[in-house]
Design a protein around this motif. Structure first.
Motif, mmCIF file in Angstrom:
data_model
loop_
_atom_site.group_PDB
_atom_site.id
_atom_site.type_symbol
_atom_site.label_atom_id
_atom_site.label_comp_id
_atom_site.label_asym_id
_atom_site.label_seq_id
_atom_site.Cartn_x
_atom_site.Cartn_y
_atom_site.Cartn_z
ATOM 1 N N PHE A 1 -3.695 7.030 4.622
ATOM 2 C CA PHE A 1 -4.011 6.429 5.921
ATOM 3 C C PHE A 1 -3.509 4.993 5.990
ATOM 4 C CE2 PHE A 1 -6.931 3.803 8.447
ATOM 5 C CZ PHE A 1 -6.762 4.396 9.694
ATOM 6 N N PHE A 2 -3.780 4.208 4.959
ATOM 7 C CA PHE A 2 -3.354 2.811 4.971
ATOM 8 C C PHE A 2 -1.838 2.687 4.799
ATOM 9 C CE2 PHE A 2 -7.880 2.053 4.049
ATOM 10 C CZ PHE A 2 -8.144 1.091 5.015
ATOM 11 N N ALA A 3 -1.247 3.617 4.043
ATOM 12 C CA ALA A 3 0.213 3.618 3.911
ATOM 13 C C ALA A 3 0.855 3.887 5.262
ATOM 14 C CB ALA A 3 0.649 4.675 2.893
ATOM 15 N N ALA A 4 0.269 4.807 6.033
ATOM 16 C CA ALA A 4 0.794 5.109 7.363
ATOM 17 C C ALA A 4 0.653 3.907 8.292
ATOM 18 C CB ALA A 4 0.070 6.320 7.943
ATOM 19 N N ARG A 5 -0.459 3.188 8.165
ATOM 20 C CA ARG A 5 -0.662 2.005 9.007
ATOM 21 C C ARG A 5 0.334 0.908 8.660
ATOM 22 N NH1 ARG A 5 -6.648 -0.038 10.146
ATOM 23 N NH2 ARG A 5 -5.327 -1.348 11.473
ATOM 24 N N VAL A 6 0.588 0.719 7.367
ATOM 25 C CA VAL A 6 1.547 -0.306 6.944
ATOM 26 C C VAL A 6 2.933 0.015 7.481
ATOM 27 C CG1 VAL A 6 2.763 -1.271 4.947
ATOM 28 C CG2 VAL A 6 0.275 -1.003 4.891
ATOM 29 N N ASN A 7 3.313 1.293 7.431
ATOM 30 C CA ASN A 7 4.634 1.707 7.906
ATOM 31 C C ASN A 7 4.675 1.960 9.406
ATOM 32 O OD1 ASN A 7 5.622 1.595 5.324
ATOM 33 N ND2 ASN A 7 5.458 3.797 4.945
ATOM 34 N N MET B 1 0.817 -1.207 0.000
ATOM 35 C CA MET B 1 0.000 0.000 0.000
ATOM 36 C C MET B 1 0.858 1.267 0.000
ATOM 37 S SD MET B 1 -2.962 1.370 -0.120
ATOM 38 C CE MET B 1 -4.114 0.035 0.258
ATOM 39 N N SER B 2 1.955 1.240 0.775
ATOM 40 C CA SER B 2 2.814 2.422 0.847
ATOM 41 C C SER B 2 3.474 2.711 -0.499
ATOM 42 C CB SER B 2 3.883 2.251 1.939
ATOM 43 O OG SER B 2 4.662 1.093 1.690
ATOM 44 N N ILE B 3 3.857 1.646 -1.228
ATOM 45 C CA ILE B 3 4.466 1.836 -2.557
ATOM 46 C C ILE B 3 3.436 2.403 -3.527
ATOM 47 C CG2 ILE B 3 5.502 0.657 -4.526
ATOM 48 C CD1 ILE B 3 6.741 -1.319 -2.592
ATOM 49 N N LEU B 4 2.204 1.880 -3.477
ATOM 50 C CA LEU B 4 1.140 2.378 -4.335
ATOM 51 C C LEU B 4 0.876 3.852 -4.049
ATOM 52 C CD1 LEU B 4 -1.162 1.971 -6.363
ATOM 53 C CD2 LEU B 4 -2.599 1.214 -4.447
ATOM 54 N N PHE B 5 0.810 4.191 -2.772
ATOM 55 C CA PHE B 5 0.592 5.592 -2.389
ATOM 56 C C PHE B 5 1.695 6.477 -2.936
ATOM 57 C CE2 PHE B 5 1.939 8.846 0.710
ATOM 58 C CZ PHE B 5 0.893 9.735 0.572
ATOM 59 N N PHE B 6 2.947 6.052 -2.766
ATOM 60 C CA PHE B 6 4.071 6.873 -3.211
ATOM 61 C C PHE B 6 4.060 7.052 -4.733
ATOM 62 C CE2 PHE B 6 8.484 7.582 -4.494
ATOM 63 C CZ PHE B 6 8.793 8.680 -3.702
ATOM 64 N N VAL B 7 3.768 5.987 -5.473
ATOM 65 C CA VAL B 7 3.735 6.075 -6.937
ATOM 66 C C VAL B 7 2.639 7.041 -7.388
ATOM 67 C CG1 VAL B 7 3.217 4.807 -9.051
ATOM 68 C CG2 VAL B 7 4.731 3.804 -7.334
ATOM 69 N N TYR C 1 0.491 15.369 2.488
ATOM 70 C CA TYR C 1 1.831 15.845 2.134
ATOM 71 C C TYR C 1 2.692 16.177 3.347
ATOM 72 C CZ TYR C 1 0.241 16.193 -2.698
ATOM 73 O OH TYR C 1 -0.233 15.903 -3.953
ATOM 74 N N ARG C 2 2.163 16.966 4.286
ATOM 75 C CA ARG C 2 2.947 17.320 5.465
ATOM 76 C C ARG C 2 2.918 16.224 6.521
ATOM 77 N NH1 ARG C 2 2.693 20.923 1.642
ATOM 78 N NH2 ARG C 2 0.575 21.540 2.241
ATOM 79 N N GLY C 3 1.973 15.301 6.392
ATOM 80 C CA GLY C 3 1.894 14.194 7.332
ATOM 81 C C GLY C 3 2.547 12.933 6.819
ATOM 82 N N VAL C 4 1.814 12.147 6.046
ATOM 83 C CA VAL C 4 2.282 10.819 5.638
ATOM 84 C C VAL C 4 3.483 10.888 4.691
ATOM 85 C CG1 VAL C 4 1.627 8.659 4.518
ATOM 86 C CG2 VAL C 4 -0.032 9.869 5.964
ATOM 87 N N LEU C 5 3.376 11.677 3.631
ATOM 88 C CA LEU C 5 4.481 11.736 2.667
ATOM 89 C C LEU C 5 5.759 12.238 3.326
ATOM 90 C CD1 LEU C 5 5.482 11.431 -0.243
ATOM 91 C CD2 LEU C 5 4.781 13.803 -0.647
ATOM 92 N N PHE C 6 5.648 13.248 4.162
ATOM 93 C CA PHE C 6 6.830 13.780 4.841
ATOM 94 C C PHE C 6 7.491 12.720 5.713
ATOM 95 C CE2 PHE C 6 8.584 15.825 8.696
ATOM 96 C CZ PHE C 6 9.657 16.467 8.107
ATOM 97 N N GLN C 7 6.686 11.932 6.423
ATOM 98 C CA GLN C 7 7.249 10.877 7.260
ATOM 99 C C GLN C 7 7.955 9.825 6.408
ATOM 100 O OE1 GLN C 7 7.497 10.845 10.543
ATOM 101 N NE2 GLN C 7 6.413 12.797 10.687
ATOM 102 N N MET C 8 7.401 9.507 5.247
ATOM 103 C CA MET C 8 8.052 8.570 4.338
ATOM 104 C C MET C 8 9.374 9.135 3.843
ATOM 105 S SD MET C 8 4.772 7.174 2.135
ATOM 106 C CE MET C 8 5.787 6.060 1.138
ATOM 107 N N MET C 9 9.387 10.436 3.534
ATOM 108 C CA MET C 9 10.624 11.081 3.074
ATOM 109 C C MET C 9 11.674 11.105 4.190
ATOM 110 S SD MET C 9 10.328 11.963 -0.136
ATOM 111 C CE MET C 9 9.542 10.368 -0.277
ATOM 112 N N LEU C 10 11.221 11.273 5.418
ATOM 113 C CA LEU C 10 12.154 11.240 6.546
ATOM 114 C C LEU C 10 12.866 9.897 6.626
ATOM 115 C CD1 LEU C 10 10.483 12.990 9.630
ATOM 116 C CD2 LEU C 10 12.565 13.663 8.437
#
Length: 222
Positions: free
Chosen positions: A57-63, A1-7, A136-145
């Protein structure tokens, strides 16, 4: 799910935004006084925002990423929010004051014309403020971190660039202008320890831009 979200967020949405911009400019070339129906635009935008939030939301849960929605409303954070909003509106006002006629931006197609448009516009602004800050400031930013080994500046910059290209419907000039704007929101998250304060500022900015400069924006495209 996180990969799908990022793509989707890093490639799919910018591609769709660029295609939308291209299609709108093609329609403008065919019809000088092009008027797009606002209601479908607002509804489609809100639907897309909700889809992105669900994916995020699901990407955040997976990670196993915790997203803090509340903010600390301290003198520093509120002062920073007020200052950022004032600067952003000043820049928006100056850009419209010195804008040349026939600007490339398609923003005028998104601004409301009728009373019903304005109601839907405000609802769309609420949805956009919540969804975009969460995504963007929540989930994506955490993934970028995580990808940048917890480099706040690099993660914020990458997230801001992706956010800007996600607004490609407004044109290339708008993309460059949105990057520092997005960085300002990241700074608000940092000083307030949460997303609520940036959400409020995001909503206020979107609404005030239309109230203060909506007519000028439309005049610059005539």
């Amino acid at each position: 799910m996180s990969i799908l979200f990022f793509v989707i967020i890093a490639a799919g949405l910018p591609f769709l935004s660029a295609m939308s911009y291209k299609n709108i400019k093609a329609l403008e070339a065919e019809e000088a006084d092009l008027q797009l129906a606002k209601t479908p635009i607002y509804l489609q935008s809100m639907l897309l925002q909700f889809v992105l939030v669900v994916l995020a939301f699901f990407a955040a849960r997976v990670n196993e990423t915790a997203i803090v929605l509340t903010s600390k409303f301290t003198l520093l954070s509120v002062g920073a929010a007020a200052g950022f909003l004032a600067i952003a509106l000043t820049v928006a006002g100056l850009s419209q004051k010195y804008a040349k006629q026939k600007e490339e931006s398609t923003l005028h197609h998104l601004l409301p014309d009728t009373a019903l448009d304005r109601v839907l516009w405000i609802v769309a602004c609420v949805v956009a403020a919540f969804c975009e800050e969460y995504v963007y400031r929540g989930v994506l930013f955490q993934m970028m971190l995580q990808l940048t080994e917890h480099s706040w500046i690099v993660a914020a910059l990458l997230s801001s660039i992706i956010f800007a290209f996600g607004h490609g419907t407004q044109g290339q000039k708008a993309i460059l202008q949105i990057i520092p704007f997005a960085l300002g929101f990241h700074a608000l998250v940092y000083v307030s320890d949460g997303l609520l304060l940036p959400m409020i500022v995001h909503f206020l900015y979107n609404v005030l831009v239309e109230l203060l400069f909506g007519r000028k924006i439309k005049e610059n495209t005539e």
